[in-house]
Design a protein around this motif. Structure first.
Motif, PDB file in Angstrom:
ATOM      1  N   GLN A  53      17.431   7.613   5.910  1.00  0.00           N
ATOM      2  CA  GLN A  53      18.202   6.825   6.877  1.00  0.00           C
ATOM      3  C   GLN A  53      17.699   5.384   6.941  1.00  0.00           C
ATOM      4  O   GLN A  53      18.493   4.443   6.998  1.00  0.00           O
ATOM      5  CB  GLN A  53      18.120   7.480   8.259  1.00  0.00           C
ATOM      6  CG  GLN A  53      18.859   8.807   8.352  1.00  0.00           C
ATOM      7  CD  GLN A  53      18.555   9.553   9.644  1.00  0.00           C
ATOM      8  OE1 GLN A  53      17.673   9.157  10.410  1.00  0.00           O
ATOM      9  NE2 GLN A  53      19.279  10.632   9.889  1.00  0.00           N
ATOM     10  N   GLY A  85      20.611   3.477   5.539  1.00  0.00           N
ATOM     11  CA  GLY A  85      21.455   3.309   6.717  1.00  0.00           C
ATOM     12  C   GLY A  85      22.340   4.504   6.974  1.00  0.00           C
ATOM     13  O   GLY A  85      23.180   4.482   7.880  1.00  0.00           O
ATOM     14  N   ARG A  97      26.161   7.984   9.732  1.00  0.00           N
ATOM     15  CA  ARG A  97      25.433   6.749   9.954  1.00  0.00           C
ATOM     16  C   ARG A  97      24.070   7.043  10.572  1.00  0.00           C
ATOM     17  O   ARG A  97      23.921   7.959  11.382  1.00  0.00           O
ATOM     18  CB  ARG A  97      26.244   5.835  10.876  1.00  0.00           C
ATOM     19  CG  ARG A  97      25.638   4.453  11.053  1.00  0.00           C
ATOM     20  CD  ARG A  97      26.577   3.553  11.815  1.00  0.00           C
ATOM     21  NE  ARG A  97      25.973   2.254  12.069  1.00  0.00           N
ATOM     22  CZ  ARG A  97      26.594   1.252  12.654  1.00  0.00           C
ATOM     23  NH1 ARG A  97      27.843   1.424  13.077  1.00  0.00           N
ATOM     24  NH2 ARG A  97      25.989   0.099  12.846  1.00  0.00           N
ATOM     25  N   PRO A 124      20.626   6.554  12.864  1.00  0.00           N
ATOM     26  CA  PRO A 124      20.414   6.152  14.262  1.00  0.00           C
ATOM     27  C   PRO A 124      20.148   4.648  14.344  1.00  0.00           C
ATOM     28  O   PRO A 124      19.920   3.983  13.333  1.00  0.00           O
ATOM     29  CB  PRO A 124      19.174   6.949  14.676  1.00  0.00           C
ATOM     30  CG  PRO A 124      19.051   8.043  13.686  1.00  0.00           C
ATOM     31  CD  PRO A 124      19.636   7.534  12.412  1.00  0.00           C
ATOM     32  N   GLU A 125      20.149   4.114  15.543  1.00  0.00           N
ATOM     33  CA  GLU A 125      19.940   2.685  15.740  1.00  0.00           C
ATOM     34  C   GLU A 125      18.532   2.252  15.334  1.00  0.00           C
ATOM     35  O   GLU A 125      18.337   1.126  14.863  1.00  0.00           O
ATOM     36  CB  GLU A 125      20.181   2.321  17.211  1.00  0.00           C
ATOM     37  CG  GLU A 125      21.636   2.389  17.641  1.00  0.00           C
ATOM     38  CD  GLU A 125      22.481   1.324  16.967  1.00  0.00           C
ATOM     39  OE1 GLU A 125      21.987   0.188  16.807  1.00  0.00           O
ATOM     40  OE2 GLU A 125      23.623   1.642  16.572  1.00  0.00           O
ATOM     41  N   SER A 126      17.572   3.143  15.531  1.00  0.00           N
ATOM     42  CA  SER A 126      16.194   2.736  15.277  1.00  0.00           C
ATOM     43  C   SER A 126      15.370   3.868  14.678  1.00  0.00           C
ATOM     44  O   SER A 126      15.774   5.030  14.696  1.00  0.00           O
ATOM     45  CB  SER A 126      15.536   2.253  16.578  1.00  0.00           C
ATOM     46  OG  SER A 126      15.474   3.313  17.519  1.00  0.00           O
ATOM     47  N   TYR A 127      14.225   3.499  14.155  1.00  0.00           N
ATOM     48  CA  TYR A 127      13.264   4.453  13.610  1.00  0.00           C
ATOM     49  C   TYR A 127      11.903   4.122  14.216  1.00  0.00           C
ATOM     50  O   TYR A 127      11.368   3.035  14.007  1.00  0.00           O
ATOM     51  CB  TYR A 127      13.217   4.342  12.090  1.00  0.00           C
ATOM     52  CG  TYR A 127      12.125   5.157  11.432  1.00  0.00           C
ATOM     53  CD1 TYR A 127      12.276   6.528  11.234  1.00  0.00           C
ATOM     54  CD2 TYR A 127      10.942   4.545  11.005  1.00  0.00           C
ATOM     55  CE1 TYR A 127      11.259   7.268  10.630  1.00  0.00           C
ATOM     56  CE2 TYR A 127       9.941   5.282  10.390  1.00  0.00           C
ATOM     57  CZ  TYR A 127      10.102   6.643  10.212  1.00  0.00           C
ATOM     58  OH  TYR A 127       9.110   7.387   9.615  1.00  0.00           O
ATOM     59  N   LYS A 164      14.402  -1.287  14.955  1.00  0.00           N
ATOM     60  CA  LYS A 164      15.827  -1.247  14.647  1.00  0.00           C
ATOM     61  C   LYS A 164      16.065  -1.123  13.144  1.00  0.00           C
ATOM     62  O   LYS A 164      15.487  -1.856  12.346  1.00  0.00           O
ATOM     63  CB  LYS A 164      16.517  -2.509  15.167  1.00  0.00           C
ATOM     64  CG  LYS A 164      18.028  -2.524  14.962  1.00  0.00           C
ATOM     65  CD  LYS A 164      18.648  -3.757  15.593  1.00  0.00           C
ATOM     66  CE  LYS A 164      20.131  -3.854  15.289  1.00  0.00           C
ATOM     67  NZ  LYS A 164      20.885  -2.701  15.815  1.00  0.00           N
ATOM     68  N   HIS A 169      18.148  -1.622   9.800  1.00  0.00           N
ATOM     69  CA  HIS A 169      19.092  -2.641   9.333  1.00  0.00           C
ATOM     70  C   HIS A 169      20.467  -2.039   9.039  1.00  0.00           C
ATOM     71  O   HIS A 169      20.574  -0.845   8.712  1.00  0.00           O
ATOM     72  CB  HIS A 169      18.576  -3.299   8.049  1.00  0.00           C
ATOM     73  CG  HIS A 169      17.282  -4.018   8.225  1.00  0.00           C
ATOM     74  ND1 HIS A 169      17.169  -5.212   8.898  1.00  0.00           N
ATOM     75  CD2 HIS A 169      16.024  -3.685   7.807  1.00  0.00           C
ATOM     76  CE1 HIS A 169      15.905  -5.605   8.883  1.00  0.00           C
ATOM     77  NE2 HIS A 169      15.185  -4.697   8.235  1.00  0.00           N
ATOM     78  N   GLN A 170      21.497  -2.846   9.156  1.00  0.00           N
ATOM     79  CA  GLN A 170      22.839  -2.399   8.745  1.00  0.00           C
ATOM     80  C   GLN A 170      22.802  -2.115   7.254  1.00  0.00           C
ATOM     81  O   GLN A 170      22.441  -2.967   6.456  1.00  0.00           O
ATOM     82  CB  GLN A 170      23.858  -3.510   9.025  1.00  0.00           C
ATOM     83  CG  GLN A 170      25.217  -3.195   8.486  1.00  0.00           C
ATOM     84  CD  GLN A 170      26.235  -3.060   9.592  1.00  0.00           C
ATOM     85  OE1 GLN A 170      26.035  -3.512  10.686  1.00  0.00           O
ATOM     86  NE2 GLN A 170      27.311  -2.421   9.289  1.00  0.00           N
TER      87      GLN A 170
END
Length: 328
Positions: A156, A160, A178, A180-183, A187, A189-190
């Motif tokens: 991920q 992404g 998709r 998650p927003e963060s790891y 955050k 990256h797209q």
């Protein structure tokens, strides 16, 4: 004519990362790596990289005008290697030490889409005497490198997206969820680290490469119809008949005694290959053909000068950025 189009290693890496099926457990330091299959030869051997222009045979020193606007193999390796380094750097920022496969490990037989070594059929008598219509041994060695064994979370961060449930099914990459927003509080990256790397080194658009490749293909087809080439081709075909072979063009000669993939060339195949080259030498087919195609390409360049200048500028800028990244 089969134009050799080199696949972008970065794109291949991204696709491979999305489709990874391994679920290796992460360690405390989260170190994952890629290693080549055991071999006593270097992973990347620049001695095997194709030359900018042929150095032997009937095509020695020949370069068509459109080659000025083509991406070279050195360019593609530089771009892919910079992308590799950026992806590794990005992953390291997330606390994941990772090694991706090296670019330039399995070079193609030609430096760019012009394929001057075999654009007009065989031209190197020394190679033909050893390999017939096959390729030199150095160009048939496939260097296998392993993708790092990543956990779901690491995939991920890299791409992404999550690993698809059914990685081998059609559209699996597109169906991947998709990330998650963060790891671990940072955050993602797209497009993951792959997307971040693409933003740092913007490779030329595929449309740019295709535009030059299409002109290159059209010039070849037009040149075959030129009266001077037709006359030389007829003389070449007659020469082949005197040697016991029937072939209207050099591209039919390959079917007289087909090359056995993965095996050595037979004496019969080598005999045809040498006859083809000798008849080209006797009839001056290669210089006549090259001269006609050069004239056609010069006309193409004059007609599309602005577009071609843009292609060259964008590729040059991308390679310069990649070179700077690798030097940093």
């Amino acid at each position: 004519m089969n134009w050799n189009k080199r696949t972008s290693a970065a794109a291949a890496l991204a696709a491979a990362a999305v489709l990874l099926t391994g679920c290796g457990a992460g360690t405390a330091t989260e170190t994952v790596g890629a290693a080549p299959v055991a071999d006593d030869k270097p992973v990347v051997d620049k001695k095997n990289w194709p030359k900018a222009t042929p150095e032997r045979g009937l095509a020695k020193g020949l370069s068509l005008p459109l080659e000025t606007y083509m991406q070279t193999y050195q360019d593609s390796v530089t771009l892919d290697q910079a992308s590799r380094r950026l992806q590794e750097k990005c992953m390291a920022d997330f606390g994941i030490a990772m090694e991706l496969p090296l670019a330039g490990a399995t070079p193609p037989p030609n430096d760019n889409d012009a394929n001057m070594e075999r654009r007009y059929g065989l031209t190197d008598r020394e190679d033909a005497a050893r390999y017939g219509y096959g390729l030199p041994e150095a160009l048939t060695r496939q260097v296998r490198q392993k993708m790092p064994d990543l956990t779901d979370e690491q995939v991920q961060v890299l791409t992404g997206h999550s690993k698809p449930d059914r990685p081998n099914s059609p559209g699996a990459a597109a169906a991947a969820k998709r990330a998650p927003e963060s790891y671990r509080g940072k955050k993602i990256h797209q497009g993951g680290c792959v997307g971040w790397a693409k933003g740092k080194v913007k490779k030329p658009a595929q449309d740019d490469l295709n535009f030059v490749s299409e002109l290159n293909g059209n010039s070849f087809l037009q040149s075959m119809k030129a009266p001077a080439v037709q006359q030389a081709m007829s003389a070449w075909s007659q020469c082949m008949k005197t040697k016991g072979y029937t072939a209207p063009t050099p591209f039919e000669a390959t079917d007289i005694v087909p090359h056995a993939e993965g095996g050595p060339a037979s004496k019969e195949e080598i005999a045809v290959a040498l006859a083809e080259i000798d008849c080209k030498s006797e009839t001056r087919l290669v210089p006549i053909w090259f001269a006609e195609e050069t004239r056609i390409q010069q006309s193409q360049i004059a007609e599309h000068q602005a577009e071609l200048n843009g292609v060259r500028t964008r590729n040059g800028s991308a390679v310069a950025a990649a070179t700077a990244e690798l030097a940093g």
